[in-house]
Each structure stands twice: as C-alpha cells, then as structure tokens.
Design a protein around this motif. Structure first.
Motif, PDB file in Angstrom:
ATOM      1  N   LEU A  80      13.664   1.354  -2.667  1.00 32.98           N
ATOM      2  CA  LEU A  80      13.934  -0.247  -2.634  1.00 32.98           C
ATOM      3  C   LEU A  80      15.623  -0.246  -1.973  1.00 32.98           C
ATOM      4  N   PHE A  81      15.403  -1.177  -1.107  1.00 32.76           N
ATOM      5  CA  PHE A  81      16.587  -1.371  -0.245  1.00 32.76           C
ATOM      6  C   PHE A  81      17.103  -2.677  -0.388  1.00 32.76           C
ATOM      7  N   ASP A  82      18.218  -3.044  -0.982  1.00 31.77           N
ATOM      8  CA  ASP A  82      18.760  -4.534  -1.160  1.00 31.77           C
ATOM      9  C   ASP A  82      19.913  -4.734  -0.042  1.00 31.77           C
ATOM     10  N   GLU A  83      19.696  -5.252   1.049  1.00 28.12           N
ATOM     11  CA  GLU A  83      20.481  -5.090   2.172  1.00 28.12           C
ATOM     12  C   GLU A  83      21.546  -4.264   2.388  1.00 28.12           C
ATOM     13  N   PRO A  84      20.943  -3.023   2.512  1.00 27.03           N
ATOM     14  CA  PRO A  84      21.838  -1.830   2.489  1.00 27.03           C
ATOM     15  C   PRO A  84      22.880  -1.699   3.758  1.00 27.03           C
ATOM     16  N   LEU A  85      22.548  -2.538   4.846  1.00 28.28           N
ATOM     17  CA  LEU A  85      23.442  -2.499   6.138  1.00 28.28           C
ATOM     18  C   LEU A  85      24.282  -3.620   6.241  1.00 28.28           C
ATOM     19  N   SER A  86      24.242  -4.512   5.302  1.00 26.87           N
ATOM     20  CA  SER A  86      24.863  -5.837   5.671  1.00 26.87           C
ATOM     21  C   SER A  86      26.332  -5.912   5.863  1.00 26.87           C
ATOM     22  N   ALA A  87      26.874  -4.754   5.218  1.00 25.57           N
ATOM     23  CA  ALA A  87      28.369  -4.685   5.314  1.00 25.57           C
ATOM     24  C   ALA A  87      29.002  -3.977   6.588  1.00 25.57           C
ATOM     25  N   LEU A  88      28.059  -3.406   7.320  1.00 29.98           N
ATOM     26  CA  LEU A  88      28.481  -2.659   8.504  1.00 29.98           C
ATOM     27  C   LEU A  88      28.408  -3.390   9.568  1.00 29.98           C
ATOM     28  N   ASP A  89      29.100  -2.893  10.869  1.00 28.35           N
ATOM     29  CA  ASP A  89      29.287  -3.719  11.904  1.00 28.35           C
ATOM     30  C   ASP A  89      27.744  -3.824  12.637  1.00 28.35           C
ATOM     31  N   GLN A  93       0.871  -1.202   0.079  1.00 25.40           N
ATOM     32  CA  GLN A  93      -0.062  -0.053  -0.024  1.00 25.40           C
ATOM     33  C   GLN A  93       0.797   1.285   0.164  1.00 25.40           C
ATOM     34  N   ASP A  94       0.083   2.479  -0.299  1.00 29.54           N
ATOM     35  CA  ASP A  94       0.922   3.682  -0.329  1.00 29.54           C
ATOM     36  C   ASP A  94       1.497   4.188   1.116  1.00 29.54           C
ATOM     37  N   GLY A  95       2.899   4.280   0.981  1.00 31.17           N
ATOM     38  CA  GLY A  95       3.424   4.632   2.179  1.00 31.17           C
ATOM     39  C   GLY A  95       3.728   3.306   3.217  1.00 31.17           C
ATOM     40  N   GLU A  96       3.588   2.447   2.760  1.00 37.16           N
ATOM     41  CA  GLU A  96       3.865   1.185   3.578  1.00 37.16           C
ATOM     42  C   GLU A  96       5.483   0.801   3.632  1.00 37.16           C
ATOM     43  N   PHE A  97       5.958   0.164   4.677  1.00 42.25           N
ATOM     44  CA  PHE A  97       7.372  -0.256   4.736  1.00 42.25           C
ATOM     45  C   PHE A  97       7.178  -1.859   4.957  1.00 42.25           C
ATOM     46  N   VAL A  98       7.486  -2.562   3.621  1.00 44.46           N
ATOM     47  CA  VAL A  98       7.716  -4.014   3.842  1.00 44.46           C
ATOM     48  C   VAL A  98       8.784  -4.590   3.667  1.00 44.46           C
ATOM     49  N   THR A  99       9.158  -5.722   4.119  1.00 41.87           N
ATOM     50  CA  THR A  99      10.328  -6.411   4.120  1.00 41.87           C
ATOM     51  C   THR A  99      10.176  -7.781   3.441  1.00 41.87           C
ATOM     52  N   LEU A 100      11.198  -7.902   2.651  1.00 43.86           N
ATOM     53  CA  LEU A 100      11.444  -9.275   1.988  1.00 43.86           C
ATOM     54  C   LEU A 100      12.226  -9.917   2.860  1.00 43.86           C
ATOM     55  N   LEU A 101      11.967 -11.053   3.627  1.00 44.93           N
ATOM     56  CA  LEU A 101      12.931 -11.668   4.518  1.00 44.93           C
ATOM     57  C   LEU A 101      13.029 -13.258   4.359  1.00 44.93           C
ATOM     58  N   GLY A 102      14.151 -13.749   4.048  1.00 45.64           N
ATOM     59  CA  GLY A 102      14.488 -14.955   3.807  1.00 45.64           C
ATOM     60  C   GLY A 102      16.078 -15.220   3.896  1.00 45.64           C
ATOM     61  N   PRO A 103      16.410 -16.538   3.608  1.00 45.33           N
ATOM     62  CA  PRO A 103      17.773 -17.097   3.564  1.00 45.33           C
ATOM     63  C   PRO A 103      18.349 -16.736   2.325  1.00 45.33           C
ATOM     64  N   SER A 104      19.617 -16.701   1.883  1.00 48.33           N
ATOM     65  CA  SER A 104      20.360 -16.404   0.753  1.00 48.33           C
ATOM     66  C   SER A 104      19.789 -17.461  -0.276  1.00 48.33           C
ATOM     67  N   ALA A 139       7.928   1.700   0.602  1.00 44.78           N
ATOM     68  CA  ALA A 139       9.425   1.013   0.642  1.00 44.78           C
ATOM     69  C   ALA A 139       9.245  -0.293   0.679  1.00 44.78           C
ATOM     70  N   ILE A 140      10.345  -0.777  -0.115  1.00 51.03           N
ATOM     71  CA  ILE A 140      10.454  -2.294   0.044  1.00 51.03           C
ATOM     72  C   ILE A 140      12.019  -2.722   0.363  1.00 51.03           C
ATOM     73  N   TYR A 141      12.024  -3.445   1.353  1.00 46.25           N
ATOM     74  CA  TYR A 141      13.359  -3.685   2.069  1.00 46.25           C
ATOM     75  C   TYR A 141      13.738  -5.056   2.025  1.00 46.25           C
ATOM     76  N   VAL A 142      14.983  -5.611   1.539  1.00 47.53           N
ATOM     77  CA  VAL A 142      15.389  -6.906   1.622  1.00 47.53           C
ATOM     78  C   VAL A 142      16.342  -7.159   2.416  1.00 47.53           C
ATOM     79  N   THR A 143      16.411  -8.169   3.350  1.00 44.85           N
ATOM     80  CA  THR A 143      17.234  -8.769   4.376  1.00 44.85           C
ATOM     81  C   THR A 143      17.069 -10.078   4.521  1.00 44.85           C
ATOM     82  N   HIS A 144      18.349 -10.670   5.077  1.00 44.15           N
ATOM     83  CA  HIS A 144      18.168 -11.996   5.742  1.00 44.15           C
ATOM     84  C   HIS A 144      18.191 -11.693   7.243  1.00 44.15           C
ATOM     85  N   ASP A 145      18.314 -10.718   7.873  1.00 45.93           N
ATOM     86  CA  ASP A 145      18.559 -10.414   9.106  1.00 45.93           C
ATOM     87  C   ASP A 145      17.132 -10.089   9.802  1.00 45.93           C
TER      88      ASP A 145
END
Length: 368
Positions: free
Chosen positions: A156-165, A27-38, A187-193
């Motif tokens: 669209l965010f593809d693992e944007p923080l995975s390289a950080l501590d 939906q408009d203005g929604e923040f969703v995450t695609l979560l799953g393993p590699s 926003a659509i955010y991809v992470t395995h975290d």
C-alpha cells in the motif's frame, strides 16, 4: 499474492461522508492506483484497506476472507507513506531489519533477508550508513526495502513520492513498479499525480467526492472518459455543450454514434449508452486530437469547425492555439512541421477537424 475486494465500503466522519459505497476487485499481483484530487477519499480508502481506519459500512476481503475486524498488524501488509519514517538512530541495515526483528525472525535469516532487500533497491553499499547521510530518494528506497523485508501480502502506497522533486519522482516511480513486478505483490497506490498513475498502473480508479467515478486502463480513462469530472480532471480537454440530435449505426463491432447539435455546429462521437434524443450533453475532444485543415478546405461538415485564432504559444516541440469558434474557446495542440507555419500571426482564420470526440451526458446526477 492476494486478491483484495471492497464491497460497498463507506466511511463517515460525523455528518461527512468521506468514502461513499466504494466497490473494487483487485486481482492477485495487480498494480492499481486510486487517482483523484485532495479530499476525494482515496487516502481514507487506502487506510481502511490497511486497517488504520474502520469502515462505517461494507466489507473488505483478502482472498475472500473478511478482514474488517482484523487489526492492521495482523493483515500482513506493507505500507509506504510520504514520510519515510526511518529511525534516525539506526543504520540502513537495522532500519530494514526492524520489522523482521519484531517478528522474532532468527538473526541469520534476518541478515540474509536484509542483504537481499538492500541489493534489490541497489543500496547494498549503504548498509552501515545513517539515514541522515542519505539523499531523499535513497531514504525512500530504504523505506521500500523495509516494507518488502517482511514479505507482506499487499503493498500500500500513500503519495510516497510527493515530497520529492520532479526528476527524482520520475526515477523512483519506475523503481516502485520494477519492485512490484519482481515481487509480484498486489499493490494499491494513492496519488493525485496523473503522470505517476499513467506510468505504473495496470488499472486506475478515478475518485471524486468519495466515489469511484470511473475505473479502467490508462487508455480507458484517457480516451473514453465516462463523466464530465473524469474528462476535465484527466489531461487537457475541450468541452462543447450541445444536445443529442440523433444516432447513427457504427461500423461492424463498433458502438453507434451520437449526433450532437451545438448551436450551428454539428459534432459526432461515440454513444456513451445513457443518452436519448434531446438530452443535454458535452462533447469532449483533446487538443492533440484536433487537426488544422489546409487552406481552401470548406468549413462545413461533420466535426469541422471554423474559427479565429486568438492566441498562439510556441512551446518548442508543439504550438498551442486558442481558437474562438462562435464564442466557444477551443484549445489546439499542433506538432511537427505544421507548428512552424502556425507562427504566422497574420493567419487568423482556421478550419479545425475534431477527431475522437467523446460524448458525456451533461448531468452530474446521472451515472455513466
């Protein structure tokens, strides 16, 4: 703001199905995450939304308009990747201005927009610095400012923080959420975290082998997993194998309950809606939802188990136990003052009360 819809979107690479008939309504203005393993298909799904990968089948729509044939640069999206991809020879301000300059935005408007974006990410004092003079977290914030500068329809965010501590990731994930809330962008955010997904999402789509296994809020995903994969992947869980022995009506307004027979054990949990008497099922219960019953309380009854402590690990705020219940290992997490009494290594026999049991059909080929 923009509504993003995926309708049976599929991507094949030769004989490999990377994304398998994925449907989602964001939906408009929604923040969703695609979560799953590699390798589960989450990044390929995101790249199809971005226009960087063409779907083999299905439709992608922005506000009802099919964008399958619209090239990436015309979809008006913002992209953030693991790599900051800043231009090393340009100052922070020039990096943020780059997209606006490509669009031919007037200089005065570009200057004002860059100042606004750097102020939003709290880097106004760093405008004249070069990327090499910044920390990793500061570079990622510059990348976020550059993404927002062109006023994209979708982020669209593809693992944007995975390289950080870890500490920096914990800080920046809330910065990303704050920016999304302030700009009200879809926003659509991809992470395995899982911690990232749970901290910032309105909804989570758990993906496995190219499919969406379950979608819902954090509470839906954590407390009511609908498949064996979700129950095992999200957080820590105990799985007790058994079969459906019968059904019991629930409280008014609540779903009916399932009686599960697991050897000599009798468990009861909420009906998932797709099981019948005699079906093989898995009864899941999280370690923190298991109560250690006081000495002298009987070991028979609904969701009561008698077992022998095999291992005790002191973790400060909590104590982790591994209890052997008739050959089935059960993990228990105890906190508060109770955890101190459990450190007595001589106390081996315990009675457990399982709370909030989730029942899932033990058949990966049957949808929840």
């Amino acid at each position: 703001m923009t509504r993003v819809q995926l309708d049976l979107v599929t991507k094949r690479f030769g004989a490999t199905i990377a994304v398998d008939a994925v449907s989602a309504d964001i939906q408009d203005g929604e923040f969703v995450t695609l979560l799953g393993p590699s390798g589960c298909g989450k990044t390929t799904t995101l790249r199809m939304v971005a226009g960087l990968v063409d779907p083999t089948a299905g439709q992608i729509r922005f506000d009802g308009q099919v964008v399958n044939a619209v090239p990436s640069h015309r979809r008006n999206i913002g992209l953030a990747f693991q790599s900051h991809a800043l231009f090393p020879h340009l100052t922070v301000a020039r990096n943020v201005a780059f997209g606006l300059e490509v669009k031919g935005t007037p200089k005065a408007e570009t200057k004002a927009r860059v100042a606004d974006m750097l102020d939003m990410v709290e880097l106004a004092a760093y405008a004249d610095r070069m990327p090499a003079q910044l920390s990793g977290g500061q570079q990622q914030r510059v990348a976020l400012a550059r993404m927002l500068a062109t006023d994209p329809r979708v982020l669209l965010f593809d693992e944007p923080l995975s390289a950080l501590d870890r500490n920096l990731r914990d800080t920046l994930k809330y910065s990303i959420l704050d920016l999304q809330r302030r700009t009200r962008k879809t926003a659509i955010y991809v992470t395995h975290d899982q911690s990232e997904a749970f901290a910032i999402s309105d909804r989570i789509f758990v993906m496995n082998e190219g499919r969406i296994e379950q979608e819902g809020t954090q509470l839906d995903i954590y407390l009511r997993p609908r498949t064996e994969f979700v129950a095992n992947f999200v957080g820590d869980n105990n799985a007790i194998s058994g079969e459906v022995a019968g059904f019991v009506p629930g409280e008014p307004g609540e779903p009916r309950l399932v009686d599960v027979r697991a050897g000599d054990l009798r468990l009861r949990g909420m009906d998932p809606g797709n099981v019948r008497e005699g079906d093989r099922v898995l009864a899941f219960v999280r370690p923190e939802n298991i109560e250690i019953v006081a000495d002298g309380f009987g070991g028979d009854g609904e969701n009561l188990l008698r077992g022998q402590v095999e291992q005790i690990v002191f973790e400060g705020p909590t104590v982790r136990l591994l209890v052997d219940v008739g050959g089935t290992p059960v993990k228990v997490t105890a906190g508060g003052i109770d955890r101190l009494t459990l450190l007595d290594k001589e106390r081996r026999d315990v009675t457990l009360r399982l709370q909030d049991v989730t029942v899932v059909r033990d058949d990966p080929n049957v949808a929840a």
